[in-house]
Design a protein around this motif. Structure first.
Motif, PDB file in Angstrom:
ATOM      1  N   SER A 128      -4.616  -5.943  -4.646  1.00 49.74           N
ATOM      2  CA  SER A 128      -5.170  -4.696  -4.129  1.00 49.74           C
ATOM      3  C   SER A 128      -4.827  -4.616  -2.647  1.00 49.74           C
ATOM      4  N   VAL A 129      -4.866  -3.419  -2.082  1.00 49.35           N
ATOM      5  CA  VAL A 129      -4.481  -3.247  -0.690  1.00 49.35           C
ATOM      6  C   VAL A 129      -5.455  -2.300  -0.003  1.00 49.35           C
ATOM      7  N   ASP A 130      -5.859  -2.658   1.216  1.00 47.22           N
ATOM      8  CA  ASP A 130      -6.684  -1.812   2.073  1.00 47.22           C
ATOM      9  C   ASP A 130      -6.065  -1.845   3.458  1.00 47.22           C
ATOM     10  N   LYS A 131      -5.420  -0.737   3.830  1.00 49.97           N
ATOM     11  CA  LYS A 131      -4.663  -0.668   5.076  1.00 49.97           C
ATOM     12  C   LYS A 131      -3.586  -1.741   5.063  1.00 49.97           C
ATOM     13  N   ASN A 132      -3.698  -2.772   5.927  1.00 44.86           N
ATOM     14  CA  ASN A 132      -2.653  -3.802   5.961  1.00 44.86           C
ATOM     15  C   ASN A 132      -3.160  -5.145   5.444  1.00 44.86           C
ATOM     16  N   VAL A 133      -4.223  -5.120   4.635  1.00 41.69           N
ATOM     17  CA  VAL A 133      -4.776  -6.348   4.063  1.00 41.69           C
ATOM     18  C   VAL A 133      -4.596  -6.312   2.554  1.00 41.69           C
ATOM     19  N   ILE A 134      -3.936  -7.338   2.001  1.00 47.83           N
ATOM     20  CA  ILE A 134      -3.784  -7.444   0.551  1.00 47.83           C
ATOM     21  C   ILE A 134      -4.732  -8.515   0.030  1.00 47.83           C
ATOM     22  N   THR A 135      -5.238  -8.300  -1.181  1.00 51.43           N
ATOM     23  CA  THR A 135      -6.159  -9.226  -1.826  1.00 51.43           C
ATOM     24  C   THR A 135      -5.635  -9.551  -3.213  1.00 51.43           C
ATOM     25  N   ALA A 136      -5.616 -10.837  -3.547  1.00 53.87           N
ATOM     26  CA  ALA A 136      -5.197 -11.262  -4.880  1.00 53.87           C
ATOM     27  C   ALA A 136      -6.352 -11.058  -5.845  1.00 53.87           C
ATOM     28  N   ILE A 137      -6.155 -10.226  -6.864  1.00 54.04           N
ATOM     29  CA  ILE A 137      -7.217  -9.940  -7.834  1.00 54.04           C
ATOM     30  C   ILE A 137      -6.867 -10.445  -9.224  1.00 54.04           C
ATOM     31  N   GLY A 138      -5.676 -10.996  -9.371  1.00 59.26           N
ATOM     32  CA  GLY A 138      -5.257 -11.551 -10.652  1.00 59.26           C
ATOM     33  C   GLY A 138      -4.047 -12.440 -10.464  1.00 59.26           C
ATOM     34  N   GLU A 139      -3.626 -13.088 -11.552  1.00 59.02           N
ATOM     35  CA  GLU A 139      -2.445 -13.933 -11.490  1.00 59.02           C
ATOM     36  C   GLU A 139      -1.182 -13.086 -11.604  1.00 59.02           C
ATOM     37  N   GLY A 140      -0.125 -13.545 -10.964  1.00 57.23           N
ATOM     38  CA  GLY A 140       1.145 -12.857 -11.090  1.00 57.23           C
ATOM     39  C   GLY A 140       2.106 -13.185  -9.970  1.00 57.23           C
ATOM     40  N   THR A 141       3.348 -12.772 -10.170  1.00 57.39           N
ATOM     41  CA  THR A 141       4.382 -12.910  -9.151  1.00 57.39           C
ATOM     42  C   THR A 141       5.106 -11.577  -9.041  1.00 57.39           C
ATOM     43  N   GLY A 142       5.244 -11.081  -7.829  1.00 57.41           N
ATOM     44  CA  GLY A 142       5.899  -9.799  -7.654  1.00 57.41           C
ATOM     45  C   GLY A 142       6.162  -9.478  -6.201  1.00 57.41           C
ATOM     46  N   SER A 143       6.747  -8.306  -5.982  1.00 54.97           N
ATOM     47  CA  SER A 143       7.153  -7.899  -4.641  1.00 54.97           C
ATOM     48  C   SER A 143       6.169  -6.904  -4.054  1.00 54.97           C
ATOM     49  N   VAL A 144       5.917  -7.067  -2.764  1.00 53.42           N
ATOM     50  CA  VAL A 144       5.177  -6.079  -1.989  1.00 53.42           C
ATOM     51  C   VAL A 144       6.199  -5.298  -1.173  1.00 53.42           C
TER      52      VAL A 144
END
Length: 585
Positions: free
Chosen positions: A346-362
Motif C-alpha cells: 500500500s502507498v501513502d504519499k511517499n511511504v510504502i507498506t508491505a501488506i502481503g507477500e510478493g515480489t514486484g516493481s514499484v
C-alpha cells in the motif's frame, strides 16, 4: 444645483478612471528579510541571459548599475533587491510564477532586505531603538544608505505605490539567522505581518505569508536550529506557509548562505508553494514559450536510481526521490512524485507498506514543471515475517582462538582505501560467545607462512547471545579489502546471521551479495574450516527475528595477534586492537 450634480458626476468619473489604472492581473508580492532575501550568490550568465518582461521589479532604492530610479518599475534582471544584492530568493520565484500564469498576468516584486538584519529592523515600533543600539552594524549602514533608515517605512511606501497599478497577492519572508532559535520570533513576525496588512488595507486571507527555512546542517548550515521555530509559524499565523530548504545546497564558504543553484531552487519552491495555495498545480501554462535558460533549470532529465528493498509484512519504507535537471543540478522532488505499487503493497504519499507477500516493481513517476515525465522503478520483495531465511554456521566445537572458525563472503567490489564504510548484521548463537568482522585484502603482496594475506583489518569484538541483536561497525578502510569474514572461533554450536550489509557511508550501494539470505545462492559465502564447520540456510520464527537490541558488549580494548589469538600481556611485535594495527616496542 446643476453645478453640484455635474461636479458629482465628474468626481465619480475621476474615481472610476483612477481605479481603471489598477490592473487586477498585475500580481504583486512583497519581499523582506536579510541577506538570503537580498541575494548573496553571484548571478551567472544563464541568469541574466533572458528575463521575461512580464516579471517586474519596483526599485525600492536608487541603483547605479544597472541605472534604476526609486519608485520606478523595471524588468527583473539581477540584482532586483538592492545595489549590494545578488541572486536571491525573489529571482526564480518571479520567473517561475510568470511561466505558470496565463499570458495576461504579470508578476511584480517589491523587496526590501539587508544582510545581517534582525527581524526587529522591520518592526515599525522597534526599528529606531534597534538602530540606536547597533550603530556600527552593517545592516544599519545599509538601512541608512538605501532605505532612509526605515526599512519598514520604505516597504510600505513602495507597496502603496505598487497598489496604484496592481494587486498585492502575498508576502515572502526569508529571515531568522540573526534571530536564530529565538522562541518569540513567530510572534515578532506576526506583529510585522499584521502591521503590513493594516497599513495597506489588506485582508490576511487574501495575502498569505511564505517563510523560507534556513540552510540545513547537512548542507553546511549553522542556523538550522531555527527551522524548528519557523515550523511553528503557521500555528501563530494561520495564513503562513513554510518553504522547505531540505537538501538545498550552501555556498561552501560560510554557514549561512545558499549557492546560486540553491537560490534558484528556493525561488522555485516559494513559487510552488504559492501556486498550491492558489489552488493551482506547479506546472507551466501550456501556452507559455519558456526561454531556454529557464527551461534548463525546470526540466528534469532523469530520476536517480532507488535501491531495491526487502521488507516484511507490516514494515514501512520511506521513499526519497531525487531528480537530475537539464542544467545538471540535482534536487529532491519527493513531494511531487507518483508511486504505483503492486497489490502486496500500500502507498501513502511517499511511504510504502508491505501488506502481503510478493515480489514486484514499484514505479516512480515525476512530472516536471515543463510537463515532461521521468520515471524509475525498483524491486520490492515482501516476506512473511514467520518465513525468514538466515545463514547458519555450525561449529562442531569451539577453537582456542577467535580466528579458529570463520565464515566469509567475497564482496561485490573491493573497498576503497581511506573511505568510510558501515557494516551491519543481525547475529545470535546457541551458546554465547565473541564475534568480530575481519576485512581481508586477498591480493595483498604481504603473506604469512601459509600464503595468507597479512593485511587484515579487524574490527571491534562483540558478545553475542541466544537472542538476535543488531550490530553495527563504522570504520575507515586501511586497504582495498575484497573479503569480509566473521571470526567466531570460540563459539561451539550454531551461529545465526541475517541482514548482513556493507556500504560506503552515505551511499546506498550494497557490497554484500545475498546478505538477507532470502536466496539459496551461497556462491559468495563459505566457511574456512570444513572439518569443523558446516554452512546452511534455515528458517527462523518471527519472534526471534524481531527481538532486536543494541545492547552489545564492546570488546574493543582486547588485543589480538595477527593469527587472531587473544593476548593479555603483549610482548614486542605487531598486534590488532579495535580493528587497527598497533606496534608494541
Amino acid at each position: 444645483m446643476k453645478r453640484l450634480v455635474i461636479a458629482g458626476i465628474m468626481l465619480a468619473t475621476s474615481f472610476i478612471g483612477a481605479k481603471a489604472d489598477v490592473d487586477p492581473n498585475f500580481h504583486i508580492y512583497l519581499c523582506f528579510g536579510q541577506s538570503n532575501m537580498e541575494g548573496n550568490a553571484q548571478w551567472e550568465t544563464i541568469d541574466n541571459k533572458y528575463v521575461d518582461p512580464r516579471f517586474q521589479m519596483l526599485a525600492t532604492t536608487n541603483f547605479d548599475s544597472p541605472k534604476r530610479t526609486l519608485g520606478e518599475w523595471y524588468t527583473a534582471f539581477c540584482p532586483i533587491v538592492s545595489p549590494m544584492g545578488k541572486l536571491g530568493m525573489a529571482d526564480y520565484f518571479g520567473r517561475t510564477m510568470v511561466a505558470a500564469m496565463p499570458a495576461d498576468v504579470k508578476i511584480g516584486v517589491v523587496a526590501v532586505a539587508m544582510g545581517g538584519s534582525p527581524i526587529e529592523m522591520f518592526d515599525k515600533d522597534r526599528y529606531k531603538s534597534t538602530i540606536s543600539a547597533n550603530q556600527n552594524e552593517w545592516y544599519v549602514t545599509l538601512a541608512k544608505n538605501y532605505y532612509a533608515g526605515n526599512p519598514y517605512g520604505r516597504l510600505i511606501a513602495m507597496a502603496k505605490k505598487a497598489q496604484e497599478v496592481g494587486v498585492i497577492k502575498g508576502i515572502l519572508l526569508h529571515q531568522g539567522e540573526s534571530n536564530n532559535t529565538q522562541q518569540d520570533w513567530p510572534n515578532k513576525v506576526k506583529k510585522i505581518y499584521n502591521d503590513i496588512l493594516t497599513d495597506l488595507g489588506l485582508e490576511a486571507e487574501n495575502v498569505p505569508l511564505f517563510a523560507g527555512e534556513t540552510l540545513y546542517e547537512n548542507m553546511g548550515g549553522a542556523c538550522y536550529g531555527h527551522n524548528a521555530v519557523i515550523a511553528r509559524l503557521p500555528q501563530v499565523i494561520p495564513t503562513a506557509h513554510v518553504v522547505s530548504a531540505k537538501d538545498v545546497p550552501g555556498n561552501g564558504q560560510d554557514p549561512w548562505h545558499f549557492n546560486a543553484s540553491g537560490y534558484r531552487i528556493m525561488g522555485k519552491r516559494y513559487a510552488y508553494e504559492t501556486l498550491k495555495v492558489m489552488g493551482m498545480e506547479p506546472k507551466a501554462d501550456p501556452d507559455y514559450k519558456m526561454p531556454d535558460n529557464l527551461k534548463s533549470f525546470l526540466a528534469a532529465s532523469k530520476l536517480n536510481k532507488i535501491a531495491d528493498a526487502t521488507m516484511k509484512i507490516g514494515e514501512t519504507k520511506t521513499i526519497i526521490v531525487k531528480a537530475v535537471f537539464a542544467d545538471a543540478h540535482t534536487e529532491e522532488v519527493t513531494a511531487d512524485v507518483k508511486l504505483t505499487v503492486p497489490d502486496f503493497l500500500s502507498v501513502d504519499k511517499n511511504v510504502i507498506t508491505a501488506i502481503g507477500e510478493g515480489t514486484g516493481s514499484v514505479m516512480v513517476e515525476y512530472t516536471d514543471f515543463t510537463g515532461n515525465t521521468q520515471s524509475v522503478a525498483f524491486q520490492v520483495n515482501s516476506l512473511d515475517p514467520a518465513k525468514n531465511n538466515v545463514l547458519v554456521v555450525s561449529n562442531s566445537s569451539a577453537g582456542k582462538n577467535i580466528g579458529d572458525r570463520m565464515c566469509r563472503t567475497t564482496l561485490l567490489e573491493p573497498l576503497v582505501k581511506g573511505k568510510v564504510y558501515v557494516v551491519k548484521a543481525k547475529i545470535k548463537t546457541d551458546k554465547s560467545g565473541s564475534c568480530a568482522p575481519w576485512f581481508v585484502w586477498s591480493d595483498s603482496p604481504n603473506k604469512d607462512q601459509d600464503g595468507n594475506s597479512t593485511d587484515v583489518q579487524k574490527l571491534s569484538t562483540y558478545r553475542v547471545t541466544d537472542a538476535f541483536k543488531n550490530f553495527k561497525w563504522e570504520f575507515t578502510a586501511s586497504y582495498p579489502h575484497d573479503i569480509l569474514q566473521f571470526a567466531i572461533g570460540q563459539i561451539a554450536g550454531n551461529v545465526y546471521f541475517d541482514e548482513v550489509s556493507c556500504m560506503e557511508k552515505g551511499a546506498d550501494k550494497e557490497l554484500v551479495y545475498n546478505g538477507d539470505f532470502e536466496s539459496d545462492d551461497l556462491s559468495k559465502w563459505e566457511i574456512l574450516n570444513t572439518a569443523e564447520q558446516t554452512l546452511t540456510i534455515d528458517k527462523e520464527v518471527a519472534s526471534n527475528i524481531m527481538n532486536v537490541s543494541n545492547d552489545a558488549n564492546d570488546d574493543s580494548k582486547s588485543i589480538y595477534d595477527l593469527q587472531g589469538r587473544s593476548v593479555s600481556s603483549p610482548v614486542r611485535g605487531i598486534y590488532i586492537q579495535n580493528g587497527r594495527k598497533i606496534v608494541v616496542r
